[in-house]
Write a protein that holds these residues in place. Structure first.
Motif, PDB file in Angstrom:
ATOM      1  N   SER A  72      39.618  27.935  71.096  1.00  0.00           N
ATOM      2  CA  SER A  72      40.447  27.683  72.272  1.00  0.00           C
ATOM      3  C   SER A  72      41.588  26.741  71.897  1.00  0.00           C
ATOM      4  O   SER A  72      41.469  25.899  71.030  1.00  0.00           O
ATOM      5  N   LEU A  79      27.437  23.843  67.692  1.00  0.00           N
ATOM      6  CA  LEU A  79      28.135  23.178  68.797  1.00  0.00           C
ATOM      7  C   LEU A  79      28.948  21.983  68.314  1.00  0.00           C
ATOM      8  O   LEU A  79      28.953  20.918  68.928  1.00  0.00           O
ATOM      9  N   GLN A 137      19.778  20.304  84.851  1.00  0.00           N
ATOM     10  CA  GLN A 137      20.706  21.409  84.588  1.00  0.00           C
ATOM     11  C   GLN A 137      20.140  22.406  83.579  1.00  0.00           C
ATOM     12  O   GLN A 137      20.846  23.322  83.150  1.00  0.00           O
ATOM     13  N   LYS A 167      24.552  29.666  72.361  1.00  0.00           N
ATOM     14  CA  LYS A 167      25.249  30.028  73.600  1.00  0.00           C
ATOM     15  C   LYS A 167      24.562  29.364  74.804  1.00  0.00           C
ATOM     16  O   LYS A 167      25.212  28.768  75.656  1.00  0.00           O
ATOM     17  N   ARG A 197      25.334  25.690  74.704  1.00  0.00           N
ATOM     18  CA  ARG A 197      26.722  25.373  75.062  1.00  0.00           C
ATOM     19  C   ARG A 197      26.891  25.431  76.582  1.00  0.00           C
ATOM     20  O   ARG A 197      27.502  24.547  77.191  1.00  0.00           O
ATOM     21  N   GLU A 198      26.322  26.463  77.181  1.00  0.00           N
ATOM     22  CA  GLU A 198      26.446  26.594  78.629  1.00  0.00           C
ATOM     23  C   GLU A 198      25.747  25.437  79.340  1.00  0.00           C
ATOM     24  O   GLU A 198      26.259  24.867  80.297  1.00  0.00           O
ATOM     25  N   TRP A 199      24.571  25.090  78.813  1.00  0.00           N
ATOM     26  CA  TRP A 199      23.823  23.987  79.398  1.00  0.00           C
ATOM     27  C   TRP A 199      24.639  22.689  79.308  1.00  0.00           C
ATOM     28  O   TRP A 199      24.824  21.978  80.298  1.00  0.00           O
ATOM     29  N   MET A 200      25.145  22.412  78.124  1.00  0.00           N
ATOM     30  CA  MET A 200      25.875  21.154  77.940  1.00  0.00           C
ATOM     31  C   MET A 200      27.146  21.125  78.781  1.00  0.00           C
ATOM     32  O   MET A 200      27.565  20.077  79.255  1.00  0.00           O
ATOM     33  N   SER A 201      27.763  22.298  78.992  1.00  0.00           N
ATOM     34  CA  SER A 201      28.997  22.296  79.786  1.00  0.00           C
ATOM     35  C   SER A 201      28.701  22.016  81.264  1.00  0.00           C
ATOM     36  O   SER A 201      29.577  21.616  82.011  1.00  0.00           O
ATOM     37  N   ARG A 202      27.447  22.204  81.664  1.00  0.00           N
ATOM     38  CA  ARG A 202      27.070  21.907  83.058  1.00  0.00           C
ATOM     39  C   ARG A 202      26.753  20.430  83.261  1.00  0.00           C
ATOM     40  O   ARG A 202      26.595  19.970  84.364  1.00  0.00           O
ATOM     41  N   THR A 203      26.586  19.711  82.161  1.00  0.00           N
ATOM     42  CA  THR A 203      26.154  18.319  82.310  1.00  0.00           C
ATOM     43  C   THR A 203      27.332  17.380  82.168  1.00  0.00           C
ATOM     44  O   THR A 203      28.282  17.643  81.446  1.00  0.00           O
ATOM     45  N   GLN A 204      27.255  16.289  82.895  1.00  0.00           N
ATOM     46  CA  GLN A 204      28.294  15.273  82.791  1.00  0.00           C
ATOM     47  C   GLN A 204      27.627  13.937  82.581  1.00  0.00           C
ATOM     48  O   GLN A 204      26.683  13.598  83.277  1.00  0.00           O
TER      49      GLN A 204
END
Ligand code: ADP
Ligand code: ZN
Length: 738
Positions: free
Chosen positions: A68, A105, A671, A711, A714-721
């Motif tokens: 990206s 990741l 999450q 994958k 990555r999706e899991w981590m992108s949901r966490t803040q």
């Protein structure tokens, strides 16, 4: 150097819009950035200097849109400043960087940094002036100048200091003569090319079994889509066999070979054998190299001039121009797994790297990992075996000593049979090795008065006493302090006592038992640097040591023909704890260390002390029934869906405060992915609940083999803040569960 002013002349595409060039820089974790080219757009892989904020950084022109990028409006695009005069990174290296970043990741910039490895290699290459006779007629030569000319042979180019030394004059005389026109001058690259290796000589006579193994490997190596597993007992000559394959591969296909060793700084015997076989040293790559050596190696690797590179795991990221073969020796070794920064496994990534270059891959070990054996069983890898030791050597018998029967005296760690075994070897003029995988004097220091155990102030770990520097050390964070006179808890003086053995304490016991024996310790404390290692190896090879006491370093591939006895005072040590590979690793480690005994003409003997000799690992070691043990181990893992039959990823959440760390870990757990074939355990305090002053919580994701874990993660981590104070580390295919 191209100036910025020239940038007005930027390349335009058919519509008259400025072309965008995508550049990945290792400087920041920003991903790919867009720039405009100067004249011709640079080629993918080329190194360029680009502006970044106020700075100028070096990056690599990227070719795909797989990474990206931050969109920059056309009018804000800045120009590339300069295309560096360095060979472009091969496209395979670009693909490998993407692969590793994607799988683990990791930021692509951080992975690229490993491939660029040495900044100095990208700068213009240092040159040196060389001088030679030019035959100019000179009258009125001073005696000193005459000496200079006499010191040189025709067509011999040397730096001024070398000529001066040879002629017995100062460098100024040489330079003066050159200035007067009496010597030819030439500027040459300072980095000398590596000696060319000759792969056409097949001077080692392999035994029939070795010949057959080498031939099989070579036949199968033609199909580079299948990794090869060389499974041969210790001392069977795996190194000679893969040398043979390496020679044939480079002689017939050309290109470059990479050999990965778990502990390159310790592989002096390996290097000597390589040199004996091929006439010169290979190109070395490890963390101990200085900048100049790194620059020289990196440039030779990217230009294709380096034929064979031998290195530690980081060598996998080097920009090989044309990779034909990768060999991973001791493929089971946990040292191939990096545990900080990017948590990659070099053994696994060697498979990826080889397939990107269509290179052959050989994994070698006497104790292959369950991962590799399972791949072989499933037909994904081709196995070639060596069942016997080379020459007259035979595998040693392994005897178990039941410590419940042969009890130890207080504060002693060698049982009567073990003492007798050592004595027998030493009296016969042979060498004995005692293996204890614990550095220092004692793992725990206890107050006799109040029961306090001295703990690291920053970690949940005991402080380990070391006598060689008279201090207490934390093996996790490096903290150390002098051993206190009084107990820090109850203030009682002289009440602190060591508990349990480390190699230093064992050496003390051995010295008391064998006052006339020459005892040598072999640990990372005594073998810090490569030349020190060489000294220790020399002492053992010369026969100047009778008893060697060491940590896992001693188990790594060494060949000492006079070593006939191996003793392990605590064979159970690796079986505790929650590591899913504990049994497998204990088996591997015991087999490897046992494999040091009896490699020459003399028969070897091995004794393992254990409180649980009935344990499957101990029974397998004593009976030599490896396959049966591995089948059991595989079945147990399959039942629990553990690797290699299932997949794991761990998440470590750490922070300065215990409560906030727990809260953050719980938020991440909420999450967690909800999908078939995936489950998440935790959060739970990590076994190392405190490390370097940070509290640590663990979560573990378990998945079926068919799930592509990166994958999901990555999706899991992108949901966490999380807040800045909390650090979240993802470990794909973890090896450490601390
Ligand atoms: P492994 O790696 O399987 O434990 P090595 O490759 O270290 O075994 O070989 C063990 C010893 O035997 C080494 O000293 C090696 O030089 C020697 N050796 C093995 N094969 C041959 C051979 N064909 N000719 C001569 N020496 C050999
Ligand atoms: Zn610590």
């Amino acid at each position: 150097m191209v100036t910025i002013a020239k940038a007005v002349n930027t390349a335009l595409n058919a519509d008259g819009a400025a072309l965008r060039v995508r550049v990945l820089t290792p400087a920041v974790h920003l991903g790919v950035l867009d720039y405009v080219p100067l004249d011709q757009p640079p080629q993918p892989g080329q190194f360029v200097r680009v502006p970044l904020g106020q700075r100028k950084v070096i990056g690599v022109v990227w070719d795909t849109h797989g990474l990206s990028s931050h969109h920059v409006a056309a009018e804000k695009l800045r120009p590339i400043l300069e295309v560096l005069d360095v060979p472009a990174l091969p496209l395979e290296t670009l693909r490998f960087v993407e692969w590793v970043a994607n799988y683990y990741l990791a930021p692509p910039s951080a992975v690229l940094k490993m491939a660029m490895s040495v900044r100095e290699a990208l700068e213009s290459q240092p040159t040196a002036l060389m001088y030679a006779k030019n035959g100019a007629p000179l009258d009125r030569l001073t005696p000193k100048r005459k000496a200079v000319l006499n010191a040189l042979r025709a067509d011999e180019w040397l730096p001024a200091p070398d000529i001066a030394r040879r002629a017995g004059v100062s460098s100024a005389v040489v330079l003066g003569l050159a200035k007067a026109g009496g010597l030819g001058v030439r500027s040459v690259a300072k980095d000398q090319p590596y000696p060319w290796l000759d792969f056409t000589q097949l001077d080692v006579t392999l035994s029939p079994a070795q010949r057959e193994a080498a031939d099989q490997l070579w036949v199968h190596a033609q199909d580079t889509s299948q990794p090869l597993l060389l499974d041969g007992v210790t001392g069977s000559g795996k190194t000679e066999v893969y040398f043979d394959v390496l020679a044939r591969c480079l002689a017939e296909k050309g290109g470059q070979a990479l050999v990965l060793l778990p502990e390159i700084a310790l592989s002096t015997q390996w290097l000597a054998r390589f040199e004996a076989r091929f006439g010169s040293k290979p190109v070395l790559w490890h963390s101990g190299l200085g900048v100049a050596e790194r620059r020289r190696a990196w440039r030779a690797i990217i230009s294709g001039a380096a034929q064979v590179v031998v290195g530690a795991r980081s060598a996998l990221f080097l920009p090989f121009a044309q990779l034909s073969l990768i060999i991973v020796d001791e493929e089971h070794d946990p040292a191939f797994k990096q545990e900080d920064g990017i948590n990659y496994n070099a053994r696994d990534m060697a498979v990826v790297r080889a397939s990107l270059s269509k290179a052959a891959l050989v994994l070698a070990s006497a104790t292959p990992s369950l991962e590799s054996l399972t791949n072989a069983e499933k037909g994904r890898y081709t196995v070639v075996t060596l069942k016997e030791r080379h020459g007259e050597a035979i595998l040693p018998d392994i005897e178990l000593i039941d410590l419940r029967e042969d009890a130890l005296n207080a504060n002693e760690w060698l049982s009567a049979p073990m003492r007798a075994g050592i004595a027998q070897a030493v009296e016969a003029g042979n060498q004995a090795l005692i293996f204890l995988n614990r550095r220092g004097y004692a793992p725990v220091t206890l107050c006799r008065s109040c029961g306090e155990k001295l703990e690291c102030p920053q970690c949940s770990a005991w402080l380990v006493e070391h006598r060689f520097d008279n201090a207490l050390h934390c093996h996790h964070c490096g903290f150390s302090m002098p051993k206190p006179k009084a107990c820090p808890a109850c203030d009682k003086v002289d009440s602190l006592v060591p508990c349990g053995p480390g190699v230093e304490r064992l050496a003390e016991e051995v010295a008391a038992l064998f006052p006339n024996a020459r005892i040598l310790q072999m640990t990372s404390d005594t073998m810090g640097r490569a030349h020190r290692t060489q000294d220790i190896i020399d002492i053992i090879e010369r026969g100047a040591a009778d008893i060697i006491i060491g940590t896992q370093l001693v188990s790594k591939g060494y060949h000492f023909p006079n070593l006939t006895f191996v003793g392990v005072p605590d064979a159970d040590m690796g079986l505790g704890g929650g590591d899913l590979r504990a049994a497998e690793r204990t088996f591997q480690q015991m087999t490897q260390v046992s494999g040091r005994a009896g490699r020459g003409q003399k028969r070897g003997r091995v004794m393992l002390q254990s409180y649980m000799p009935e344990h499957a690992v101990m029974q397998a070691l004593a009976s030599g029934q490896r396959d049966q043990f591995l089948r059991q181990e595989a079945a147990a893992r399959q039942r629990r869906m553990l690797p290699p039959f299932g997949r794991l990823a761990s998440v470590i959440v750490s922070g300065k405060g215990e409560a906030e760390t727990l809260k953050a870990a719980q938020a991440i757990a909420r999450q967690a992915p909800q999908m078939p074939g995936v489950s998440v355990l935790g959060p739970a305090p990590a076994p190392l609940a405190l490390l370097r002053g940070r509290y640590r919580m663990r979560l573990l994701l378990m998945a079926e083999r068919s799930v592509y874990v990166p994958k999901v993660m990555r999706e899991w981590m992108s949901r966490t803040q999380t807040t800045r104070a909390i650090r979240v580390t993802v470990d794909i295919d973890p090896y450490s569960f601390l």
